[in-house]
Design a protein around this motif. Structure first.
Motif, PDB file in Angstrom:
ATOM      1  N   SER A  24       3.221 -29.259 -44.582  1.00 50.24           N
ATOM      2  CA  SER A  24       4.178 -28.157 -44.722  1.00 50.24           C
ATOM      3  C   SER A  24       5.016 -28.437 -45.978  1.00 50.24           C
ATOM      4  CB  SER A  24       5.082 -28.105 -43.490  1.00 50.24           C
ATOM      5  OG  SER A  24       5.867 -29.272 -43.440  1.00 50.24           O
TER       6      SER A  24
ATOM      7  N   ASP B  44      -4.483 -21.653 -36.176  1.00 51.23           N
ATOM      8  CA  ASP B  44      -3.289 -20.832 -36.443  1.00 51.23           C
ATOM      9  C   ASP B  44      -2.187 -21.659 -37.108  1.00 51.23           C
ATOM     10  OD1 ASP B  44      -4.516 -18.651 -35.433  1.00 51.23           O
ATOM     11  OD2 ASP B  44      -3.604 -18.787 -33.434  1.00 51.23           O
ATOM     12  N   GLU B  45      -2.069 -22.915 -36.655  1.00 56.05           N
ATOM     13  CA  GLU B  45      -1.041 -23.794 -37.222  1.00 56.05           C
ATOM     14  C   GLU B  45      -1.316 -24.048 -38.709  1.00 56.05           C
ATOM     15  OE1 GLU B  45       1.714 -24.742 -36.258  1.00 56.05           O
ATOM     16  OE2 GLU B  45       2.226 -26.387 -37.619  1.00 56.05           O
ATOM     17  N   LYS B  47      -2.962 -22.095 -40.709  1.00 52.77           N
ATOM     18  CA  LYS B  47      -2.687 -20.844 -41.450  1.00 52.77           C
ATOM     19  C   LYS B  47      -1.191 -20.691 -41.696  1.00 52.77           C
ATOM     20  CE  LYS B  47      -6.661 -18.212 -39.846  1.00 52.77           C
ATOM     21  NZ  LYS B  47      -7.124 -17.241 -38.857  1.00 52.77           N
ATOM     22  N   ARG B  48      -0.401 -21.042 -40.681  1.00 47.96           N
ATOM     23  CA  ARG B  48       1.054 -20.919 -40.815  1.00 47.96           C
ATOM     24  C   ARG B  48       1.563 -21.848 -41.926  1.00 47.96           C
ATOM     25  NH1 ARG B  48       5.570 -23.070 -39.546  1.00 47.96           N
ATOM     26  NH2 ARG B  48       4.658 -24.953 -38.657  1.00 47.96           N
ATOM     27  N   ARG B  49       1.029 -23.071 -41.939  1.00 46.10           N
ATOM     28  CA  ARG B  49       1.465 -24.031 -42.961  1.00 46.10           C
ATOM     29  C   ARG B  49       1.006 -23.614 -44.358  1.00 46.10           C
ATOM     30  NH1 ARG B  49       1.907 -30.039 -40.727  1.00 46.10           N
ATOM     31  NH2 ARG B  49       2.865 -29.551 -38.746  1.00 46.10           N
ATOM     32  N   ARG B  51       0.582 -20.599 -45.364  1.00 49.73           N
ATOM     33  CA  ARG B  51       1.460 -19.490 -45.762  1.00 49.73           C
ATOM     34  C   ARG B  51       2.816 -20.032 -46.229  1.00 49.73           C
ATOM     35  NH1 ARG B  51       2.638 -14.182 -45.348  1.00 49.73           N
ATOM     36  NH2 ARG B  51       4.744 -13.650 -44.677  1.00 49.73           N
TER      37      ARG B  51
END
Lengths: 312, 85
Positions: A24, B44-45, B47-49, B51
């Motif tokens: 992240s 999904d995780e 993809k979220r990261r 993004r």
């Protein structure tokens, strides 16, 4: 034979199983060592403000940003090289690479990109001298300290500490395009502050360093010698920190703050020297480590206030 | 070497479905089964990261554009308007 092949295949599969692209933005931010970066920004700000020449606020902001990003890049490259020992030490085991959130390749690319970009932008938008000094600082921290000295000599943080001391000099050069005695004095203060600061930490983290094979002074020379060295460096640091007031670079406020906090620093270093066993020894080392951060902050904060508010 | 975070799934490479034996009952297809040629399928995780990373890069690039523009104006100074026409 068959099992050898399957073991080999499994190893290959494992090696290629490193998942890139899982990080992240926060993980990349952690690579920049934000706490170290905040100290770099602060000391660089003091160098910028104390410089004799007026510098436009936008240029000053750009210089600070480049110095901060350059320091962050050096931190990322340090984490890339030290990922193996970071995984062993409890203090560093949750960093992004040992925790498996960022691959070493991603970290290396990130660090190199930021290093080149910060030096390039500082050279193009501010001046070449400050860019050259920033490039030297990054090189010194990554190559001289991290790759060469850290694992080879107990004097690692003494010599390597120079890289942490350079930011006010880089900022001074960014503001004035030249160097003089005052920024070198600021560098010297941080340089001689570094050994007591880090050796106090190493005293109560010696097992961690020993497990990772890092030859910190408490590991190679023992606690008693480390305590003696801490006291000697503090005896040199305190008058050095007062000297800007004595030679007219700083005012009365700095003279008072540096003398009072210097006395506190010396008292805590003597305590570390005297208390050598048990919980008392650990407490004394922790107190010195904590106070050393406050000490450096107060010295530079006073210099900052004196520069911003004339007559203080 | 790399360790996934607890509770986090890795990206998986889609594999072609095995051919169903003749005469056997067709098996129910699991939900969200990737197509045979889907390549690497992100969770999904992930993809979220991705993004979040893309937004962070966009923000940094936008900030740099603004910084370079402002520094250029500052370096030009007010005398840029006083040029012979």
């Amino acid at each position: 034979m068959m099992s050898d092949v399957s073991v080999s295949l499994n190893k290959t599969a494992g090696a290629s199983d490193i998942a890139g692209g899982m990080a992240s933005p926060g993980d990349f931010l952690a690579l920049l060592k934000p706490r170290v970066m905040s100290l770099v920004i602060f000391t660089a700000l003091v160098g910028l403000v104390r410089a004799p020449d007026h510098v436009h606020p936008v240029i000053a902001f750009t210089a600070l940003l480049c110095i901060a990003v350059g320091a962050g890049a050096a931190g990322a490259l340090n984490m890339w090289w030290d990922a193996d020992i970071d995984a062993i030490m409890s203090r560093t085991s949750r960093r992004p690479i040992p925790a498996g959130r960022i691959t070493p390749g991603e970290c290396l690319a990130f660090g190199l990109t930021l290093a080149c970009f910060s030096v390039g932008v500082l050279g193009l938008l501010v001046n070449v001298l400050s860019a050259a000094l920033l490039a030297f600082t990054i090189f010194f921290y990554v190559v001289i300290y991290t790759i060469w000295l850290k694992r080879s000599t107990p004097q690692n943080i003494v010599i390597g500490g120079a890289s942490g001391a350079f930011p006010p000099m880089v900022a001074w050069a960014a503001a004035s395009g030249s160097l003089s005695l005052e920024p070198i004095l600021l560098v010297a203060i941080i340089f001689f502050w570094t050994p007591p600061h880090f050796w106090a930490l190493a005293l109560y983290r010696a097992d961690d360093y020993a497990r990772a094979g890092v030859p910190m002074l408490p590991v190679t020379a023992g606690g008693d010698e480390t305590r003696r060295q801490i006291l000697l460096y503090t005896l040199f640091l305190v008058p050095l920190a007062i000297s800007p007031a004595l030679i007219g670079y700083a005012g009365i406020a700095y003279a008072v703050v540096s003398t009072v906090t210097g006395a506190g620093m010396l008292w805590l270093a003597i305590n570390v020297y005297r208390k050598r066993t048990g919980d008392d020894a650990v407490r004394a080392a922790r107190k010195l480590f904590g106070f050393s951060i406050l000490y450096l902050f107060l010295l530079f904060a006073t210099l900052l206030v004196e520069a911003v508010i004339p007559g203080v | 070497m790399s360790v996934a975070k607890p509770g986090q799934k890795r990206a998986t490479v889609a594999k072609p479905k095995a051919a169903t034996a003749k005469g056997s009952k067709p098996q129910p297809t699991p939900a969200r089964q990737p197509a045979p040629d889907a390549g690497v399928v992100l969770t999904d995780e992930q993809k979220r990261r991705r993004r979040a990373r893309s937004l962070a890069i966009a923000g940094v690039l936008g900030f740099l554009v603004l910084l370079f523009y402002v520094v250029t104006i500052v370096k030009l100074g007010p005398n840029v308007l006083n040029r012979p026409l």
